[in-house]
Design a protein around this motif. Sequence first.
Motif, PDB file in Angstrom:
ATOM      1  N   UNK A  41      64.902  81.001  64.872  1.00  0.00           N
ATOM      2  CA  UNK A  41      65.496  81.051  63.538  1.00  0.00           C
ATOM      3  C   UNK A  41      64.519  80.673  62.446  1.00  0.00           C
ATOM      4  N   UNK A  42      63.880  79.501  62.569  1.00  0.00           N
ATOM      5  CA  UNK A  42      62.947  79.048  61.538  1.00  0.00           C
ATOM      6  C   UNK A  42      61.673  79.889  61.535  1.00  0.00           C
ATOM      7  N   UNK A  43      61.243  80.343  62.713  1.00  0.00           N
ATOM      8  CA  UNK A  43      60.050  81.199  62.774  1.00  0.00           C
ATOM      9  C   UNK A  43      60.301  82.515  62.030  1.00  0.00           C
ATOM     10  N   UNK A  44      61.474  83.110  62.261  1.00  0.00           N
ATOM     11  CA  UNK A  44      61.807  84.358  61.565  1.00  0.00           C
ATOM     12  C   UNK A  44      61.975  84.099  60.076  1.00  0.00           C
ATOM     13  N   UNK A  45      62.603  82.953  59.716  1.00  0.00           N
ATOM     14  CA  UNK A  45      62.794  82.625  58.295  1.00  0.00           C
ATOM     15  C   UNK A  45      61.452  82.497  57.584  1.00  0.00           C
ATOM     16  N   UNK A  46      60.513  81.787  58.221  1.00  0.00           N
ATOM     17  CA  UNK A  46      59.186  81.654  57.600  1.00  0.00           C
ATOM     18  C   UNK A  46      58.517  83.026  57.472  1.00  0.00           C
ATOM     19  N   UNK A  47      58.669  83.871  58.495  1.00  0.00           N
ATOM     20  CA  UNK A  47      58.067  85.207  58.444  1.00  0.00           C
ATOM     21  C   UNK A  47      58.634  86.012  57.283  1.00  0.00           C
ATOM     22  N   UNK A  48      59.969  85.913  57.061  1.00  0.00           N
ATOM     23  CA  UNK A  48      60.603  86.642  55.958  1.00  0.00           C
ATOM     24  C   UNK A  48      60.084  86.134  54.617  1.00  0.00           C
ATOM     25  N   UNK A  49      60.029  84.801  54.453  1.00  0.00           N
ATOM     26  CA  UNK A  49      59.570  84.229  53.188  1.00  0.00           C
ATOM     27  C   UNK A  49      58.121  84.617  52.926  1.00  0.00           C
ATOM     28  N   UNK A  50      57.280  84.517  53.945  1.00  0.00           N
ATOM     29  CA  UNK A  50      55.866  84.850  53.754  1.00  0.00           C
ATOM     30  C   UNK A  50      55.665  86.334  53.479  1.00  0.00           C
ATOM     31  N   UNK A  51      56.543  87.195  54.062  1.00  0.00           N
ATOM     32  CA  UNK A  51      56.437  88.630  53.779  1.00  0.00           C
ATOM     33  C   UNK A  51      56.784  88.938  52.326  1.00  0.00           C
ATOM     34  N   UNK A  52      57.518  88.012  51.679  1.00  0.00           N
ATOM     35  CA  UNK A  52      57.829  88.152  50.255  1.00  0.00           C
ATOM     36  C   UNK A  52      56.765  87.490  49.372  1.00  0.00           C
ATOM     37  N   UNK A  53      55.708  86.961  49.997  1.00  0.00           N
ATOM     38  CA  UNK A  53      54.671  86.293  49.221  1.00  0.00           C
ATOM     39  C   UNK A  53      54.995  84.843  48.909  1.00  0.00           C
ATOM     40  N   UNK A  54      55.976  84.252  49.608  1.00  0.00           N
ATOM     41  CA  UNK A  54      56.367  82.863  49.362  1.00  0.00           C
ATOM     42  C   UNK A  54      55.922  81.935  50.464  1.00  0.00           C
ATOM     43  N   UNK A  55      56.474  80.737  50.435  1.00  0.00           N
ATOM     44  CA  UNK A  55      56.084  79.709  51.409  1.00  0.00           C
ATOM     45  C   UNK A  55      57.319  78.897  51.786  1.00  0.00           C
ATOM     46  N   UNK A  56      57.460  78.586  53.085  1.00  0.00           N
ATOM     47  CA  UNK A  56      58.563  77.778  53.595  1.00  0.00           C
ATOM     48  C   UNK A  56      58.000  76.524  54.242  1.00  0.00           C
ATOM     49  N   UNK A  57      58.524  75.357  53.841  1.00  0.00           N
ATOM     50  CA  UNK A  57      58.030  74.087  54.381  1.00  0.00           C
ATOM     51  C   UNK A  57      59.193  73.120  54.530  1.00  0.00           C
ATOM     52  N   UNK A  58      58.921  71.990  55.173  1.00  0.00           N
ATOM     53  CA  UNK A  58      59.936  70.956  55.376  1.00  0.00           C
ATOM     54  C   UNK A  58      59.334  69.614  55.002  1.00  0.00           C
ATOM     55  N   UNK A  59      60.167  68.719  54.463  1.00  0.00           N
ATOM     56  CA  UNK A  59      59.724  67.374  54.099  1.00  0.00           C
ATOM     57  C   UNK A  59      60.880  66.406  54.260  1.00  0.00           C
ATOM     58  N   UNK A  60      60.571  65.131  54.137  1.00  0.00           N
ATOM     59  CA  UNK A  60      61.594  64.097  54.266  1.00  0.00           C
ATOM     60  C   UNK A  60      62.475  64.084  53.022  1.00  0.00           C
ATOM     61  N   UNK A  61      63.807  64.029  53.242  1.00  0.00           N
ATOM     62  CA  UNK A  61      64.740  63.969  52.110  1.00  0.00           C
ATOM     63  C   UNK A  61      64.961  62.523  51.697  1.00  0.00           C
ATOM     64  N   UNK A  62      65.471  62.336  50.499  1.00  0.00           N
ATOM     65  CA  UNK A  62      65.735  60.998  49.970  1.00  0.00           C
ATOM     66  C   UNK A  62      67.253  60.797  49.884  1.00  0.00           C
TER      67      UNK A  62
END
Length: 511
Positions: free
Chosen positions: A470-491
């Motif tokens: 799921x996340x691998x495909x999501x990152x592939x979709x975002x990157x194919x649009x010229x974007x970036x997908x990342x994760x960080x700690x929430x507050x």
Amino acid sequence: MIVSRSVKALRKRERALAELVDRVPSHIWRLTADGEPIFFNEQMIDYLGRDIADLRLPGMSRLDAMIEMAIHPDDAAGFRGALHHCFATGESFSTRYRLRRYDGVYRWMSSRADSIHDRHGRISQWYGLCHDIDDQVHAEEALQRSERHLQRLIDALPVHICSWTPAGELSYVSRRYMQELGLSKANFEEFARAAQELVHPEDSPEVQRRAAHCIRAGEPFTMRYRRRGPNGMFHWTEGRFEPLRDRNGAIVEWYGLSIDVEDQVRVQEALSLAQQNFARASQAASLAELSASIAHEISQPLAAVISSSDVSLRWLSAEPPNIERAQKAVERISASAHSAVEVVGRIRALFKRSEASRDYAALDSVVREARDLMAEEAMRRRVRMDIELERDLPPIAFDRVQVQQVLINLIRNGLEAMDSAGDDRVLHIRARRATDTVQIEISDRGPGVEFPDRIFEPFFTTKGQGMGMGLAISRSIVESHGGRLSVEQADPHGAKFVFTLPVEVEQAAHA
């Protein structure tokens, strides 16, 4: 001469008073101390008939004869008893009854009489007044019939109904609700205690928090929670409260109801489970089909590579080595290898995102659609979804279906991450404009991401039933649009997934 003028003035006032008494739209009457009628005004005589003043019945006083002839048979005994009680005690007389008109029609009247005393304190006369209240009585009866019908309807409905004053005082509880709570009468403290004890311990804090917030803010309340039924089992219930406001917007009453939605929730859970199983089966079938297709397509050039390699080794091992034939075998190896590369290239092309399906549009509508599609699952998992969309987001070029797929995948991951959380279950979705991008943040309040460096790797998963795609495909979709997908700690805790989509310069200039 002066006396004569005074007498004339007195007589004039008497005539005016007599005319006033006759013209008043009510019945005015007078009795002696022992109840003998001595005066009726014209309004009363016209109503009862001219012969009423001379009415006589054998063996009856004139008053009893008038009661017998003019008062409705169902009301006569009560009227007579109340009147004679006043004669005996000197108390004021007041009652309702039906009075017969000259044409035989009975109409409801309201009568009141008071006594006049002489200088020795003895009752000298009784003065009475009665007026027609027939329309009022029929209106009251119609209202009572309507109230009884409404009450029967409320008691028959398979829902629990109650109402509260703006100050939080209980004003009504339906009979069905009181029976389930085990109460004999509506009592605010007992009702609140009994209702609270029936709510599932895991749901009670959130129910109280949201109900208190809605009452303070004057907002409607809607929530699903579990409540213990008469059989001791917890059933899913949907509670709804709405304020009634006056013309100035002030709350005058709170109306609420709760409905048993256990069957509906179970059906939704079964449907959701079936959809998940179907999705996993479809993914597995698609993966198996894709794997078989790849194996079939690439097996032929690889088999040719192996065969040519064996031939080349045989020619090189011959005495003497046959270099020419070995070279031809190596050429066949090279050709077969190129064929395998072409197969892989065609397979990769299947997964390349076509820009032909991308349109320029604002992202806010897609975010709302994804939120709405996941609303039912969020409610089932008792998660509140808060959405924050910056106004006037610039249009961007994106594939609506693919970006919605990314949003739904990230939202579902956030909902599942909070299954083991306490009452603080909130998923926050935010979309805002960055420098040259639109940035979407989806943060949960779960345990966070244990392996942030590997979470986007294909086939890496922390779920027991996950495939890790799921996340691998999501990152592939975002990157194919010229974007970036990342994760960080929430507050203060949890995970925040952030992805960006670029705003093209030409479009940004027109935005």
